[in-house]
Design an enzyme around this catalytic site. Structure first.
Site, PDB file in Angstrom:
ATOM      1  CE1 TYR A  76      48.368  12.714 -29.000  1.00 20.76           C
ATOM      2  CE2 TYR A  76      47.436  11.718 -26.771  1.00 20.76           C
ATOM      3  CZ  TYR A  76      47.626  11.630 -28.089  1.00 20.76           C
ATOM      4  OH  TYR A  76      47.098  10.494 -28.848  1.00 20.76           O
ATOM      5  CE  LYS A 188      44.908  13.293 -29.865  1.00 19.15           C
ATOM      6  NZ  LYS A 188      44.635  12.024 -30.050  1.00 19.15           N
ATOM      7  CD  GLU A 220      39.193   5.136 -29.302  1.00 17.40           C
ATOM      8  OE1 GLU A 220      38.860   6.278 -29.978  1.00 17.40           O
ATOM      9  OE2 GLU A 220      39.470   5.207 -28.064  1.00 17.40           O
TER      10      GLU A 220
END
Length: 324
Positions: A76, A188, A220
Protein backbone atom coordinates in the site's frame (compact mmCIF):
# COMPACT_ATOMS: atom_id res chain seq x y z
CA UNK A 1 -13.87 26.26 -2.23
CA UNK A 2 -17.55 25.69 -1.79
CA UNK A 3 -18.26 22.54 0.23
CA UNK A 4 -21.91 21.65 -0.01
CA UNK A 5 -21.52 18.07 1.25
CA UNK A 6 -24.21 16.98 -1.22
CA UNK A 7 -23.94 13.49 -2.68
CA UNK A 8 -24.99 12.47 -6.17
CA UNK A 9 -28.47 10.93 -6.34
CA UNK A 10 -28.47 7.14 -6.12
CA UNK A 11 -30.36 4.46 -7.97
CA UNK A 12 -32.39 1.84 -6.10
CA UNK A 13 -29.34 -0.43 -6.20
CA UNK A 14 -27.33 2.29 -4.41
CA UNK A 15 -24.55 2.29 -6.99
CA UNK A 16 -22.71 5.55 -7.48
CA UNK A 17 -21.79 4.45 -10.99
CA UNK A 18 -25.49 4.13 -11.88
CA UNK A 19 -26.26 7.70 -10.88
CA UNK A 20 -23.29 9.95 -11.60
CA UNK A 21 -23.62 10.03 -15.41
CA UNK A 22 -26.77 12.11 -14.83
CA UNK A 23 -24.53 14.72 -13.22
CA UNK A 24 -22.33 14.90 -16.28
CA UNK A 25 -19.30 12.84 -15.28
CA UNK A 26 -18.39 9.17 -15.65
CA UNK A 27 -17.37 7.09 -12.64
CA UNK A 28 -15.98 4.34 -14.86
CA UNK A 29 -13.41 6.67 -16.40
CA UNK A 30 -13.36 8.84 -13.27
CA UNK A 31 -13.30 12.09 -15.23
CA UNK A 32 -15.17 15.36 -14.87
CA UNK A 33 -16.39 16.93 -18.14
CA UNK A 34 -18.43 19.44 -16.12
CA UNK A 35 -17.75 22.97 -14.98
CA UNK A 36 -15.83 23.64 -11.77
CA UNK A 37 -18.95 25.09 -10.18
CA UNK A 38 -21.07 22.06 -11.03
CA UNK A 39 -18.44 19.68 -9.75
CA UNK A 40 -18.42 21.36 -6.34
CA UNK A 41 -22.13 20.71 -5.98
CA UNK A 42 -21.44 16.97 -6.10
CA UNK A 43 -18.46 16.72 -3.75
CA UNK A 44 -18.73 13.74 -1.41
CA UNK A 45 -17.83 13.16 2.22
CA UNK A 46 -15.55 10.26 1.18
CA UNK A 47 -15.12 7.80 -1.67
CA UNK A 48 -13.76 4.28 -2.15
CA UNK A 49 -12.57 2.38 -5.23
CA UNK A 50 -12.22 -1.35 -5.85
CA UNK A 51 -11.23 -2.69 -9.28
CA UNK A 52 -13.12 -0.04 -11.23
CA UNK A 53 -16.11 0.33 -8.90
CA UNK A 54 -16.67 3.41 -6.78
CA UNK A 55 -18.94 4.11 -3.80
CA UNK A 56 -18.79 5.74 -0.38
CA UNK A 57 -16.41 3.89 1.92
CA UNK A 58 -19.28 2.66 4.09
CA UNK A 59 -21.01 1.06 1.10
CA UNK A 60 -18.07 -0.51 -0.74
CA UNK A 61 -17.98 -4.32 -0.72
CA UNK A 62 -15.01 -6.50 -1.65
CA UNK A 63 -14.73 -10.26 -2.30
CA UNK A 64 -14.15 -12.43 0.75
CA UNK A 65 -11.48 -14.36 -1.16
CA UNK A 66 -9.29 -11.34 -1.85
CA UNK A 67 -5.94 -12.45 -0.45
CA UNK A 68 -5.78 -9.27 1.62
CA UNK A 69 -8.40 -10.81 3.88
CA UNK A 70 -6.48 -14.01 4.70
CA UNK A 71 -2.81 -13.20 4.28
CA UNK A 72 -2.40 -9.43 4.14
CA UNK A 73 -0.96 -10.29 0.73
CA UNK A 74 -0.38 -6.88 -0.76
CA UNK A 75 1.30 -3.49 -0.56
CA UNK A 76 0.00 0.00 0.00
CA UNK A 77 0.86 3.66 0.00
CA UNK A 78 -0.72 6.82 1.31
CA UNK A 79 -0.33 10.57 1.32
CA UNK A 80 -2.12 13.78 2.18
CA UNK A 81 -3.84 15.89 -0.47
CA UNK A 82 -3.70 19.58 0.38
CA UNK A 83 -6.01 21.82 -1.63
CA UNK A 84 -6.84 18.66 -3.64
CA UNK A 85 -3.18 18.22 -4.65
CA UNK A 86 -1.66 14.90 -3.45
CA UNK A 87 1.64 15.64 -1.77
CA UNK A 88 4.80 14.11 -3.27
CA UNK A 89 2.52 12.17 -5.62
CA UNK A 90 5.15 10.74 -7.98
CA UNK A 91 7.32 9.59 -5.06
CA UNK A 92 4.43 7.64 -3.53
CA UNK A 93 3.41 6.14 -6.86
CA UNK A 94 6.98 5.01 -7.53
CA UNK A 95 7.24 3.44 -4.07
CA UNK A 96 4.14 1.27 -4.37
CA UNK A 97 5.43 -0.12 -7.67
CA UNK A 98 8.79 -0.89 -6.05
CA UNK A 99 7.09 -2.59 -3.10
CA UNK A 100 4.85 -4.62 -5.41
CA UNK A 101 7.82 -5.80 -7.47
CA UNK A 102 9.58 -7.03 -4.32
CA UNK A 103 6.72 -9.45 -3.59
CA UNK A 104 6.08 -10.54 -7.19
CA UNK A 105 2.95 -8.48 -7.79
CA UNK A 106 2.57 -7.02 -11.27
CA UNK A 107 0.28 -4.01 -10.89
CA UNK A 108 -2.33 -4.15 -13.70
CA UNK A 109 -2.28 -0.40 -14.25
CA UNK A 110 0.34 1.97 -15.60
CA UNK A 111 1.66 4.64 -13.25
CA UNK A 112 0.00 7.46 -15.17
CA UNK A 113 -3.32 5.64 -15.09
CA UNK A 114 -3.05 5.05 -11.35
CA UNK A 115 -2.27 8.72 -10.77
CA UNK A 116 -5.26 9.79 -12.85
CA UNK A 117 -7.57 7.40 -11.01
CA UNK A 118 -6.42 8.60 -7.58
CA UNK A 119 -6.54 12.25 -8.56
CA UNK A 120 -10.10 11.84 -9.76
CA UNK A 121 -11.08 10.28 -6.43
CA UNK A 122 -9.47 13.23 -4.63
CA UNK A 123 -11.37 15.66 -6.85
CA UNK A 124 -14.67 14.12 -5.78
CA UNK A 125 -14.23 14.59 -2.01
CA UNK A 126 -14.78 17.80 -0.09
CA UNK A 127 -12.17 19.25 2.23
CA UNK A 128 -8.86 21.10 2.02
CA UNK A 129 -6.89 18.32 3.74
CA UNK A 130 -7.59 14.75 2.61
CA UNK A 131 -6.03 11.38 3.38
CA UNK A 132 -5.42 9.36 0.22
CA UNK A 133 -4.87 5.61 0.65
CA UNK A 134 -4.39 2.93 -1.99
CA UNK A 135 -3.27 -0.68 -1.98
CA UNK A 136 -2.64 -3.49 -4.44
CA UNK A 137 -3.31 -7.08 -3.39
CA UNK A 138 -2.37 -10.27 -5.17
CA UNK A 139 -5.98 -10.79 -6.19
CA UNK A 140 -8.87 -13.13 -5.54
CA UNK A 141 -8.63 -16.89 -5.07
CA UNK A 142 -9.55 -19.69 -2.68
CA UNK A 143 -7.42 -19.59 0.45
CA UNK A 144 -4.08 -21.27 -0.18
CA UNK A 145 -0.62 -20.22 0.91
CA UNK A 146 1.14 -20.60 -2.48
CA UNK A 147 0.11 -17.79 -4.79
CA UNK A 148 1.11 -19.00 -8.25
CA UNK A 149 -2.36 -20.41 -8.81
CA UNK A 150 -4.28 -17.25 -7.93
CA UNK A 151 -7.01 -16.61 -10.50
CA UNK A 152 -7.39 -13.30 -12.26
CA UNK A 153 -5.21 -10.26 -11.73
CA UNK A 154 -4.15 -8.18 -8.71
CA UNK A 155 -6.82 -6.06 -7.05
CA UNK A 156 -6.56 -2.31 -6.64
CA UNK A 157 -8.21 -0.66 -3.64
CA UNK A 158 -8.30 3.05 -2.79
CA UNK A 159 -10.17 5.52 -0.65
CA UNK A 160 -10.12 9.22 0.14
CA UNK A 161 -11.54 10.97 3.19
CA UNK A 162 -11.01 14.26 5.07
CA UNK A 163 -8.09 14.19 7.47
CA UNK A 164 -6.37 16.88 9.50
CA UNK A 165 -2.60 16.96 9.74
CA UNK A 166 -0.67 16.87 13.01
CA UNK A 167 0.34 20.14 14.64
CA UNK A 168 3.91 20.70 13.48
CA UNK A 169 4.47 23.22 16.31
CA UNK A 170 3.60 20.86 19.15
CA UNK A 171 5.84 18.64 21.28
CA UNK A 172 4.93 14.95 21.22
CA UNK A 173 5.34 12.03 23.59
CA UNK A 174 6.66 8.60 22.59
CA UNK A 175 7.28 5.21 24.09
CA UNK A 176 9.87 2.67 22.94
CA UNK A 177 9.44 -1.00 22.08
CA UNK A 178 11.73 -3.78 20.94
CA UNK A 179 11.38 -4.13 17.17
CA UNK A 180 10.20 -7.72 16.64
CA UNK A 181 8.90 -7.21 13.10
CA UNK A 182 10.20 -9.29 10.22
CA UNK A 183 13.26 -8.37 8.15
CA UNK A 184 11.48 -6.81 5.17
CA UNK A 185 10.54 -3.43 6.64
CA UNK A 186 11.63 -1.74 3.40
CA UNK A 187 8.48 -3.18 1.75
CA UNK A 188 5.32 -1.20 2.49
CA UNK A 189 3.21 -4.28 3.06
CA UNK A 190 -0.36 -4.30 4.38
CA UNK A 191 0.85 -6.71 7.12
CA UNK A 192 0.71 -4.15 9.92
CA UNK A 193 -0.10 -6.11 13.08
CA UNK A 194 3.13 -5.14 14.95
CA UNK A 195 2.50 -1.47 14.11
CA UNK A 196 -1.13 -1.78 15.22
CA UNK A 197 -0.09 -3.23 18.59
CA UNK A 198 2.67 -0.64 19.02
CA UNK A 199 0.25 2.21 18.32
CA UNK A 200 -2.23 0.76 20.79
CA UNK A 201 0.46 0.60 23.48
CA UNK A 202 1.39 4.24 22.80
CA UNK A 203 -2.23 5.30 23.08
CA UNK A 204 -2.67 3.38 26.34
CA UNK A 205 0.38 5.21 27.70
CA UNK A 206 -1.08 8.58 26.71
CA UNK A 207 1.54 9.00 24.00
CA UNK A 208 1.54 9.75 20.29
CA UNK A 209 3.98 7.31 18.70
CA UNK A 210 6.15 4.27 19.40
CA UNK A 211 9.87 4.24 18.58
CA UNK A 212 11.22 0.80 17.66
CA UNK A 213 14.69 -0.47 18.46
CA UNK A 214 16.51 -3.74 17.74
CA UNK A 215 18.64 -4.20 20.79
CA UNK A 216 20.45 -0.87 21.15
CA UNK A 217 19.91 0.25 17.55
CA UNK A 218 17.02 2.63 16.90
CA UNK A 219 15.18 1.75 13.69
CA UNK A 220 11.98 3.72 13.08
CA UNK A 221 8.54 4.40 14.54
CA UNK A 222 5.37 2.38 14.20
CA UNK A 223 4.23 4.47 11.23
CA UNK A 224 6.90 7.11 10.71
CA UNK A 225 10.66 7.59 10.54
CA UNK A 226 12.60 9.00 13.49
CA UNK A 227 15.55 11.39 13.42
CA UNK A 228 17.80 13.17 15.91
CA UNK A 229 19.81 16.39 15.88
CA UNK A 230 23.11 16.52 17.75
CA UNK A 231 25.55 19.39 17.47
CA UNK A 232 23.69 20.77 14.46
CA UNK A 233 23.96 17.44 12.58
CA UNK A 234 20.94 15.40 11.49
CA UNK A 235 21.25 11.69 12.24
CA UNK A 236 18.85 9.18 10.69
CA UNK A 237 18.85 5.42 10.20
CA UNK A 238 20.11 4.16 6.84
CA UNK A 239 17.69 2.84 4.24
CA UNK A 240 18.26 -0.88 4.68
CA UNK A 241 15.77 -3.69 5.24
CA UNK A 242 15.08 -2.56 8.80
CA UNK A 243 13.23 0.65 7.94
CA UNK A 244 10.78 1.91 5.36
CA UNK A 245 12.34 4.44 2.96
CA UNK A 246 10.00 7.24 3.98
CA UNK A 247 9.01 9.85 1.42
CA UNK A 248 9.00 12.61 4.03
CA UNK A 249 12.39 11.34 5.22
CA UNK A 250 13.83 11.74 1.72
CA UNK A 251 12.52 15.30 1.43
CA UNK A 252 13.88 16.19 4.87
CA UNK A 253 17.35 15.01 3.84
CA UNK A 254 17.09 17.06 0.66
CA UNK A 255 16.06 20.12 2.69
CA UNK A 256 18.98 19.63 5.09
CA UNK A 257 21.43 19.55 2.22
CA UNK A 258 19.89 22.70 0.76
CA UNK A 259 20.26 24.40 4.15
CA UNK A 260 23.83 23.11 4.64
CA UNK A 261 22.78 21.05 7.65
CA UNK A 262 25.10 18.01 7.78
CA UNK A 263 23.39 14.61 7.45
CA UNK A 264 24.60 11.27 8.80
CA UNK A 265 22.73 8.21 7.51
CA UNK A 266 24.04 5.67 9.98
CA UNK A 267 22.50 3.65 12.81
CA UNK A 268 22.23 5.48 16.12
CA UNK A 269 21.70 4.05 19.59
CA UNK A 270 19.07 4.34 22.28
CA UNK A 271 21.55 6.35 24.37
CA UNK A 272 22.08 8.76 21.49
CA UNK A 273 18.31 9.04 21.08
CA UNK A 274 17.78 9.96 24.73
CA UNK A 275 20.71 12.43 24.77
CA UNK A 276 19.97 14.14 21.45
CA UNK A 277 19.52 17.89 21.19
CA UNK A 278 16.32 17.26 19.23
CA UNK A 279 14.23 14.20 18.41
CA UNK A 280 11.51 14.26 15.78
CA UNK A 281 9.53 11.85 13.67
CA UNK A 282 8.31 12.35 10.12
CA UNK A 283 5.73 11.02 7.68
CA UNK A 284 3.66 12.32 4.81
CA UNK A 285 0.72 12.80 7.16
CA UNK A 286 2.77 14.35 9.96
CA UNK A 287 5.66 16.14 8.20
CA UNK A 288 7.92 16.96 11.17
CA UNK A 289 6.79 16.25 14.75
CA UNK A 290 9.09 17.32 17.55
CA UNK A 291 9.42 14.93 20.50
CA UNK A 292 9.73 16.20 24.07
CA UNK A 293 9.25 13.01 26.06
CA UNK A 294 10.23 9.35 25.61
CA UNK A 295 9.19 6.66 28.09
CA UNK A 296 8.16 9.36 30.54
CA UNK A 297 11.57 11.10 30.45
CA UNK A 298 12.17 14.58 28.98
CA UNK A 299 14.26 14.57 25.81
CA UNK A 300 15.47 17.02 23.20
CA UNK A 301 14.00 20.51 22.83
CA UNK A 302 17.52 21.97 22.99
CA UNK A 303 18.13 23.07 19.39
CA UNK A 304 14.94 24.76 18.32
CA UNK A 305 16.76 26.98 15.83
CA UNK A 306 17.99 24.06 13.69
CA UNK A 307 14.77 22.10 13.99
CA UNK A 308 12.72 25.19 13.05
CA UNK A 309 14.78 25.69 9.90
CA UNK A 310 13.94 22.15 8.79
CA UNK A 311 10.29 22.39 9.84
CA UNK A 312 9.67 25.75 8.20
CA UNK A 313 11.47 24.78 4.99
CA UNK A 314 9.33 21.65 4.72
CA UNK A 315 6.17 23.67 5.35
CA UNK A 316 7.14 26.06 2.58
CA UNK A 317 7.92 23.17 0.24
CA UNK A 318 4.45 21.70 0.75
CA UNK A 319 2.84 25.09 0.20
CA UNK A 320 4.72 25.51 -3.07
CA UNK A 321 3.84 22.00 -4.25
CA UNK A 322 0.18 22.13 -3.26
CA UNK A 323 -0.51 25.76 -3.98
CA UNK A 324 -1.46 26.69 -0.44
Amino acid sequence: RKQSGMKPPRSEEGSLRDSVPQAGFRAAALTFPVSHENKEDFLMKNIAYYNGKTAPIEEMMVPMNDRACYFGDGVYDATIAVNHVPMHFDDHIDRIYRSAKLIDIDIPMEKAEMKAMLQSLVDQVEGDSLFVYWQVTRGVGMRNHPYRGVDGKPSIWAWVRPNGMRDVYGAYKCITMEDTRFLHCNIKTINLLPAVIANQRAEEAGCDETIFHRGDRVTECSHSNVHILKGGVLHTAPCDNLILPGIARAHILEICRELDIPVVEEPFTMEELMNADEVFFSSSSALTCRVGEIDGKPVGLRDEATFARIRDAYQNKVKEECGK
